[in-house]
Design an enzyme around this catalytic site. Structure first.
Site, PDB file in Angstrom:
ATOM      1  N   HIS A 159       0.850  -1.202   0.000  1.00 50.70           N
ATOM      2  CA  HIS A 159       0.000   0.000   0.000  1.00 50.70           C
ATOM      3  C   HIS A 159       0.881   1.246   0.000  1.00 50.70           C
ATOM      4  CE1 HIS A 159      -3.935   2.024   1.265  1.00 50.70           C
ATOM      5  NE2 HIS A 159      -3.063   2.994   1.049  1.00 50.70           N
ATOM      6  N   HIS A 161       1.447   5.126  -2.606  1.00 46.83           N
ATOM      7  CA  HIS A 161       0.875   5.923  -3.705  1.00 46.83           C
ATOM      8  C   HIS A 161       1.944   6.515  -4.606  1.00 46.83           C
ATOM      9  CE1 HIS A 161      -3.349   5.834  -2.299  1.00 46.83           C
ATOM     10  NE2 HIS A 161      -2.762   5.559  -1.161  1.00 46.83           N
ATOM     11  N   ASP A 162       1.639   6.473  -5.889  1.00 47.89           N
ATOM     12  CA  ASP A 162       2.540   6.865  -6.981  1.00 47.89           C
ATOM     13  C   ASP A 162       3.495   8.029  -6.739  1.00 47.89           C
ATOM     14  OD1 ASP A 162       0.379   8.629  -6.933  1.00 47.89           O
ATOM     15  OD2 ASP A 162      -0.184   8.382  -9.034  1.00 47.89           O
ATOM     16  N   TRP A 249      -5.878  17.005   5.716  1.00 46.21           N
ATOM     17  CA  TRP A 249      -6.104  16.435   4.386  1.00 46.21           C
ATOM     18  C   TRP A 249      -5.961  17.498   3.290  1.00 46.21           C
ATOM     19  CZ3 TRP A 249      -6.705  12.088   1.473  1.00 46.21           C
ATOM     20  CH2 TRP A 249      -6.674  10.875   2.153  1.00 46.21           C
ATOM     21  N   ILE A 255      -0.050  18.996  -1.383  1.00 45.81           N
ATOM     22  CA  ILE A 255       1.284  18.532  -1.795  1.00 45.81           C
ATOM     23  C   ILE A 255       1.175  17.729  -3.100  1.00 45.81           C
ATOM     24  CG2 ILE A 255       3.350  17.237  -1.175  1.00 45.81           C
ATOM     25  CD1 ILE A 255       2.732  17.724   1.737  1.00 45.81           C
ATOM     26  N   HIS A 398      -9.468   1.023  -0.719  1.00 49.38           N
ATOM     27  CA  HIS A 398      -9.346   1.759   0.539  1.00 49.38           C
ATOM     28  C   HIS A 398     -10.735   1.673   1.178  1.00 49.38           C
ATOM     29  CE1 HIS A 398      -5.809   3.832  -1.106  1.00 49.38           C
ATOM     30  NE2 HIS A 398      -5.605   4.377   0.075  1.00 49.38           N
ATOM     31  N   GLU A 401     -11.206   4.085   6.333  1.00 55.37           N
ATOM     32  CA  GLU A 401     -10.163   5.019   6.798  1.00 55.37           C
ATOM     33  C   GLU A 401     -10.903   6.191   7.443  1.00 55.37           C
ATOM     34  OE1 GLU A 401      -7.782   6.749   3.673  1.00 55.37           O
ATOM     35  OE2 GLU A 401      -6.219   7.435   5.031  1.00 55.37           O
ATOM     36  N   HIS A 426      -6.142   0.258   4.734  1.00 58.85           N
ATOM     37  CA  HIS A 426      -6.396   0.808   6.076  1.00 58.85           C
ATOM     38  C   HIS A 426      -7.349  -0.052   6.913  1.00 58.85           C
ATOM     39  CE1 HIS A 426      -4.109   4.425   5.338  1.00 58.85           C
ATOM     40  NE2 HIS A 426      -4.752   4.575   4.188  1.00 58.85           N
ATOM     41  N   ASP A 483       1.955   3.828   2.888  1.00 57.56           N
ATOM     42  CA  ASP A 483       1.022   4.780   2.284  1.00 57.56           C
ATOM     43  C   ASP A 483       1.712   5.906   1.501  1.00 57.56           C
ATOM     44  OD1 ASP A 483      -1.578   5.334   1.651  1.00 57.56           O
ATOM     45  OD2 ASP A 483      -2.080   6.326   3.535  1.00 57.56           O
ATOM     46  N   ASP A 484       2.223   6.907   2.204  1.00 55.91           N
ATOM     47  CA  ASP A 484       2.836   8.065   1.527  1.00 55.91           C
ATOM     48  C   ASP A 484       4.092   8.509   2.277  1.00 55.91           C
ATOM     49  OD1 ASP A 484       0.339   8.714  -0.286  1.00 55.91           O
ATOM     50  OD2 ASP A 484      -0.420   8.497   1.748  1.00 55.91           O
TER      51      ASP A 484
HETATM   52  O1  NOS Z   1      -4.469   6.955   2.652  1.00 55.27           O
HETATM   53  C1  NOS Z   1      -5.006   7.427   1.645  1.00 55.27           C
HETATM   54  N1  NOS Z   1      -6.336   7.347   1.511  1.00 55.27           N
HETATM   55  C2  NOS Z   1      -6.976   7.791   0.412  1.00 55.27           C
HETATM   56  N2  NOS Z   1      -6.341   8.373  -0.592  1.00 55.27           N
HETATM   57  C3  NOS Z   1      -5.009   8.510  -0.501  1.00 55.27           C
HETATM   58  C4  NOS Z   1      -4.294   8.058   0.590  1.00 55.27           C
HETATM   59  N3  NOS Z   1      -2.994   8.343   0.401  1.00 55.27           N
HETATM   60  C5  NOS Z   1      -2.921   8.944  -0.803  1.00 55.27           C
HETATM   61  N4  NOS Z   1      -4.125   9.048  -1.338  1.00 55.27           N
HETATM   62  C6  NOS Z   1      -4.505   9.637  -2.620  1.00 55.27           C
HETATM   63  O2  NOS Z   1      -3.756   9.025  -3.615  1.00 55.27           O
HETATM   64  C7  NOS Z   1      -3.570   9.930  -4.672  1.00 55.27           C
HETATM   65  C8  NOS Z   1      -2.210   9.709  -5.270  1.00 55.27           C
HETATM   66  O3  NOS Z   1      -2.089   8.424  -5.762  1.00 55.27           O
HETATM   67  C9  NOS Z   1      -3.743  11.314  -4.095  1.00 55.27           C
HETATM   68  O4  NOS Z   1      -4.725  11.964  -4.826  1.00 55.27           O
HETATM   69  C10 NOS Z   1      -4.176  11.101  -2.670  1.00 55.27           C
HETATM   70  O5  NOS Z   1      -5.300  11.849  -2.372  1.00 55.27           O
HETATM   71 ZN    ZN Z   2      -3.579   4.990   0.726  1.00 56.61          ZN
END
Ligand code: NOS
Ligand code: ZN
Length: 559
Positions: A159, A161-162, A249, A255, A398, A401, A426, A483-484
């Site tokens: 898990h 994100h790009d 958020w 960002i 997801h 969360e 999550h 996650d990020d």
């Molecule tokens: O934990 C999360 N929950 C929901 N959306 C997420 C989470 N982390 C990142 N993004 C979403 O993923 C996109 C980039 O791939 C972003 O737009 C961000 O809002």
């Molecule tokens: Zn996520």
């Protein structure tokens, strides 16, 4: 024998048939000594000369004489140790049998963990996993446990994100590339970047300037410090800076918006992904299954790259990385656009994912929708088009969360399960849904825990309260992810492992828990059967070397 009188309370309790008064009296005597009977009476039946014995049930034991004896202290100790054994045998990792070398390594883990837990127990201010991660990032990095966990082959991250994968240092370094322009509002709060050969047209009357010129004018140190702040949520005082969940958020999404045009320049897109794979690999992660929105890419000639062309860049970068790193297992992709869309846009997503799956069947594994759950549309809104997708497009939703028990987004957990999700991102609210808990065990739907993300994005203050503690205690299917990590300046996975192991799992959890997490991360991945076997082999090779390395560190811990 004294025969008590028949009364109404006695009527229906128990009837014993006897042909004569003597037998009836014996039956009464027998009943009287039975602890379940308060009193009994024989009464001639109106037919057949039969006596019917009526009895009343004794009340639950009340008096001291009826109390079961207390166990002796020795008996108590035996029960207690059996109770512990029972509980421990249900925990994540408890089914694993460590070999002799692993047992030796485990001694070191147990020693370091016990010391950290004891110190924290005595003085909670010393316990990093209980703090906000921004107040503990460096402290954690310097710790012995981090040192041990960083080198550990932790399997895969399932898990992430790009555009939130790499270190912030790397993101800042990208702003040193030529042809990068910046446009900022007078208060510098609104900032945009863009690569172009010549100066772009003004945006809302604001001029674009070359980043290189700005840096030269302002001095690199100051300028870089300012740039850095644009790409991270890090602040020394998060509790003051971020007012509530919606506010954090807003900053978080901000960002993503700022970083996107910096990363979507084709050469950067490719380099960024390769750098992410490198940083993850160096952090003990051999496999990355990530979600992405597939934003349009651009180059200096004005060409725009869409969807499949964006995936093509990933695939090329991945092939290059794999060729350079034979120990690396691989990476796969979940198409995960935003949930804040209308039905027409969602229908377009469905067409895109079908097309991507046809073109890249082994790289594109499925579909998810992202962005803040509480602020977006719930899964039920999209259930119909989702159910019409071909079976080979898996779901990795997801869901849950949220802290809003029973609200629409909380119910996403139920829809995720009913729609056949393979894993749940999550699942933070899962403890409020006993049937979802049942389902995830029965169907092996792994919960992707992201403890640091949940703290930074304000679901939990102190990660010792994270619901993952329960999932660990009863060996639910779980994996730990990050996650990020870029946006909280954490390592790709080690910081999350540290929090999970020290702050969320029981003090009794040891190397078996960590090993099980690594195994789970491959087991619950979307790798196919053959790929999984090859992956396990690559992981095991590293694991065995790692165990020897841990043992070699023994002297460091005075063992
Ligand atoms: O934990 C999360 N929950 C929901 N959306 C997420 C989470 N982390 C990142 N993004 C979403 O993923 C996109 C980039 O791939 C972003 O737009 C961000 O809002
Ligand atoms: Zn996520």
């Amino acid at each position: 024998m004294l025969i008590p009188k028949l009364n109404d309370k006695m009527a229906c309790f128990k009837q014993i048939y006897s042909k004569g008064p003597t037998l009836a009296q014996l039956a009464i005597a027998w009943l009287a000594i039975s602890s379940h009977v308060e009193c009994a009476v024989a009464s001639p039946h109106y037919r057949n000369n039969i006596y019917v014995i009526y009895a009343t049930a004794a009340a639950e034991p009340e008096s001291e004489t009826n109390m079961p004896d207390r166990p002796s202290f020795d008996e108590y100790k035996v029960s207690r140790s059996m109770f512990f054994q029972d509980e421990n045998s249900r925990a994540l990792g408890s089914k694993l049998k460590l070999n002799e070398r692993e047992l030796l390594a485990n001694e070191i883990f147990q020693l370091v963990k016990k010391r950290d837990m004891d110190n924290g127990f005595a003085d909670p201010r010393k316990f990093a996993p209980a703090k906000h991660i921004f107040k503990a990032l460096d402290e954690i990095k310097k710790s012995d446990m981090f040192y041990l966990l960083k080198a550990m082959p932790k399997g895969g991250v399932l898990h992430a994100h790009d555009t939130a994968l790499t270190s912030t240092d790397y993101v800042v370094s990208l702003t040193y590339l030529p042809n990068l322009w910046i446009c900022s509002s007078p208060d510098s709060n609104d900032v945009a970047f863009k690569f172009a050969r010549t100066q772009p047209e003004p945006t809302d009357g604001l001029e674009w300037t070359l980043v290189a010129d700005q840096r030269a004018k302002r001095g690199a140190d100051d300028y870089d410090a300012e740039i850095r702040k644009l790409f991270t949520l890090y602040t020394p005082n998060p509790e003051i800076e971020y007012k509530d969940i919606n506010h954090v958020w807003e900053c978080f999404i901000g960002i993503f918006i700022k970083i996107t045009p910096l990363l979507t320049y084709v050469p950067v897109w490719k380099a960024y992904y390769k750098q992410a794979l490198k940083e993850f690999y160096e952090d003990g992660v051999q496999y990355l299954e990530f979600r992405g929105t597939l934003p349009d890419l651009y180059d200096l000639d004005g060409k725009i790259y869409k969807n499949a062309e964006v995936v093509e860049v990933y695939v090329e970068a991945l092939e290059e990385f794999r060729a350079e790193n034979p120990g690396f297992i691989g990476s796969k992709f979940v198409y995960a656009p935003t949930r804040k869309v209308d039905d027409a846009t969602f229908a377009e997503y469905m067409r895109i994912v079908v097309d991507l799956k046809a073109k890249y069947p082994n790289f594109v594994v499925g579909f998810d929708i992202v962005s803040q759950e509480d602020a977006g549309r719930p899964l039920i809104d999209f259930a119909e088009p989702l159910l019409n997708l071909p079976n080979d497009i898996n779901f990795y939703f997801h869901a849950g969360e949220t802290n809003w028990n029973g609200m629409s987004t909380d119910e996403n957990l139920i829809d995720a399960v009913l729609l056949g999700t393979k894993r749940i991102g999550h699942g933070y609210a899962i403890l409020k849904h006993p049937k979802v808990l049942e389902a995830i065990r029965k169907k092996s739907i792994a919960i992707e825990l992201n403890p640091i993300s949940n703290q930074v994005l304000k679901l939990v203050d102190d990660n010792r309260n994270h619901p993952g503690g329960y999932l660990f205690a009863d060996d639910y299917p779980v994996v730990v992810s990050s996650d990020d990590p870029s946006f909280w300046e954490a390592t790709p996975l080690t910081h999350d492992f540290y929090i999970a192991f020290l702050g969320i799992a029981s003090a009794h959890a040891d190397l078996r828990t960590l090993k099980q997490l690594a195994i789970n991360s491959l087991e619950y991945s979307s790798l196919n059967f053959a790929e999984k076997r090859a992956a396990m082999k690559k992981w095991e090779e590293k694991w065995n070397l790692y165990i020897e390395w841990v043992i070699s560190q023994k002297s460091k811990y005075n063992l």
